[in-house]
Design a protein around this motif. Structure first.
Motif, PDB file in Angstrom:
ATOM      1  N   GLU A   3      -3.026 -52.229  -8.768  1.00 18.51           N
ATOM      2  CA  GLU A   3      -3.109 -51.834  -7.365  1.00 18.51           C
ATOM      3  C   GLU A   3      -2.083 -52.610  -6.523  1.00 18.51           C
ATOM      4  N   ARG A   6       1.464 -51.565  -7.256  1.00 14.67           N
ATOM      5  CA  ARG A   6       1.604 -50.210  -6.700  1.00 14.67           C
ATOM      6  C   ARG A   6       1.861 -50.311  -5.187  1.00 14.67           C
ATOM      7  N   ARG A   7       1.073 -51.162  -4.516  1.00 15.67           N
ATOM      8  CA  ARG A   7       1.245 -51.314  -3.060  1.00 15.67           C
ATOM      9  C   ARG A   7       2.612 -51.892  -2.725  1.00 15.67           C
ATOM     10  N   GLU A 235      -0.105 -38.395  -4.367  1.00  9.43           N
ATOM     11  CA  GLU A 235       1.187 -39.054  -4.529  1.00  9.43           C
ATOM     12  C   GLU A 235       2.288 -38.336  -3.741  1.00  9.43           C
ATOM     13  N   GLN A 411      -1.499 -50.409   4.009  1.00 11.02           N
ATOM     14  CA  GLN A 411      -0.411 -49.836   3.216  1.00 11.02           C
ATOM     15  C   GLN A 411      -0.881 -48.520   2.591  1.00 11.02           C
ATOM     16  N   GLU A 413      -1.564 -45.533  -0.014  1.00 12.14           N
ATOM     17  CA  GLU A 413      -1.854 -45.553  -1.451  1.00 12.14           C
ATOM     18  C   GLU A 413      -1.728 -44.142  -2.004  1.00 12.14           C
TER      19      GLU A 413
END
Ligand SMILES: NC(=O)c1ccc[n+]([C@@H]2O[C@H](COP(=O)([O-])OP(=O)(O)OC[C@H]3O[C@@H](n4cnc5c(N)ncnc54)[C@H](O)[C@@H]3O)[C@@H](O)[C@H]2O)c1
Length: 414
Positions: A3, A6-7, A235, A411, A413
């Motif tokens: 996670e 990814r962030r 996404e 942020q 996601e």
């Protein structure tokens, strides 16, 4: 990818785009000069916009860029004289292009927006303006520090219905409006989820620049279904609030001259067709605004009876705008806008029908490229409506009320 990485990754890709040090100067157009236009992304919507631009007098489509060979061929068939390119950067290098229409998938809008502005071109960018809040901030900032003419593809900002609503509100006919109800409903045949498109047989890794489509998203093997049906996945998409609510929220914001919401809530789920999609098909959104106003928007893909509409509920009257069960895109549903007085506060008031003419949204952009005036759907309404949509999605995904401050510090996601 964890996670955190990814962030971090999203933070880097969102904020690490082009630096804006100087803008190339654009051609100064005379009243009779042709406006020369390029397009990035000529899929479903892009091809509709391509037809529109061909019909605008004194505008000329010069070139298109698309990462999928099939779309380049289709565009060439529609406009045989154009140049077709597989990389948007080559299109932006062309000196004989004044304005660029961006109709790529949502997660690439910010990149195409920023690159177009920094190439010194005017811009028509499809809604929703961006995939995320940080991207919306960045695009707004870039737009404000440039002198480019920017129209967002919120075509209902050019509608006569909006002009009527604005006039009635300005004239005080509705009194104090404390609530706006809005909705959008569609249906689909059993077993065929809304938005799902068949994958053409030539949609293969050889015919698509998959890396350019991913646009910095985590690397993954070519997936034709995701490429064609990007709308179904977080996404690349923001689901129905960025596909449809954004049109109506922008409209309501313009009618009432609203800032971004102070808070958003959203409930719903994937209730209609459980076909592997990630974005919900059934939604109830509540947006709080300053000065005593709540706006709701509800949507289903499971029933189309009530079409779409907005009702402005005021102490002195109601403004009701409705369209039939078809979507807003094709403009093929009967549309009405009416005013009804509230007898309690306007006993002598009469019901009214809106009769203001629609303007052509694309032609409005071209005219503004010449006059350097502000188009009907400027970056500011693109920004505010994008923030509202992203706040709603954050509330849904975090299952909690989201304030503007929280939304801006969260942020995005996948
Ligand atoms: N204003 C409206 O009423 C309206 C209606 C429909 C869609 N839209 C918007 O238009 C946009 C496109 O939607 P669509 O349905 O046409 O999607 P689509 O998938 O049919 O078309 C997108 C096109 O972009 C191309 N593309 C993908 N990555 C690219 C890249 N990096 N560079 C250049 N081209 C690239 C694809 O090959 C495809 O041809 C979306 O933002 C959507 O919300 C607006």
């Amino acid at each position: 990818m964890t996670e955190n990485t990814r962030r971090d990754f999203i933070k880097r890709t969102v904020l690490g785009t082009t630096a804006f040090l100087a803008y190339p100067s654009a051609r100064v157009l005379g009243a009779n000069d042709r406006v020369r236009v390029g397009m990035i992304g000529v899929g479903g919507r892009g091809q509709e916009l391509l037809k529109q631009i061909l019909e605008v007098p004194n505008a000329q489509l010069v070139a298109i860029a698309d990462v999928y060979g099939r779309r380049r061929d289709e565009a060439k068939q529609m406009a045989p004289g154009i140049q077709t390119l597989d990389d948007h950067r080559r299109l932006l290098e062309m000196n004989d292009i004044d304005g660029v229409i961006v109709a790529s998938p949502l997660h690439i809008h910010a990149r195409h927006f920023l690159d177009t502005i920094s190439a010194g071109k005017d811009l028509y960018c499809e809604k929703t303006m961006t995939w995320s809040i940080p991207e919306a901030e960045r695009c707004l900032q870039a737009a404000k520090s440039s002198n480019r003419v920017i129209q967002i593809g919120l075509q209902h900002e050019s509608s006569g219905a909006l002009s009527s609503a604005k006039k009635w509100i300005k004239d005080g006919l509705a009194g104090k409006i404390t609530q706006v109800e809005s909705w959008m409903s569609r249906n689909t045949p059993h077993g065929k989820g809304q938005w799902v498109r068949p994958v053409p047989p030539d949609c293969t890794a050889a015919n698509v620049n998959w890396q350019a489509f991913l646009n910095g998203r985590p690397d993954q093997p070519f997936d034709a279904y995701r490429f064609i049906n990007w709308r179904l996945f977080w996404e690349f998409s923001g689901g129905n609030v960025t596909e449809n609510m954004v049109h109506q929220v922008a409209w309501i914001m313009s009618a009432l001259n609203l800032p971004v919401p102070t808070a958003a809530y959203m409930s719903g789920g994937i209730f209609s067709e459980k076909d592997g999609r990630e974005v919900p098909d059934t939604l109830a959104v509540t947006l709080d605004f300053p000065n005593d106003l709540v706006v709701t928007w509800q949507s289903t893909f499971n029933n189309s009876r009530y079409g779409l509409g907005e009702r402005f509920l005021g102490s002195d009257g109601t403004i009701e705008h409705t369209a039939g069960a078809n979507d807003m895109v094709r403009d093929n549903s009967e549309e009405t806008i009416r005013y009804y007085p509230e007898k309690a506060n306007r006993p002598d008031g009469a019901a009214l029908n809106g009769d203001m003419p629609d303007e052509n949204h694309m032609a409005n952009w071209i005219e503004c490229i010449r006059s350097r005036k502000t188009p009907n759907a400027p970056v500011d309404v693109g920004y505010r409506s994008a923030i509202a949509a992203h706040m709603a999605n954050l509330a849904y995904r975090h299952k909690q009320r989201v304030t503007t401050a929280v939304a801006k510090s969260t942020q995005p996601e996948f």
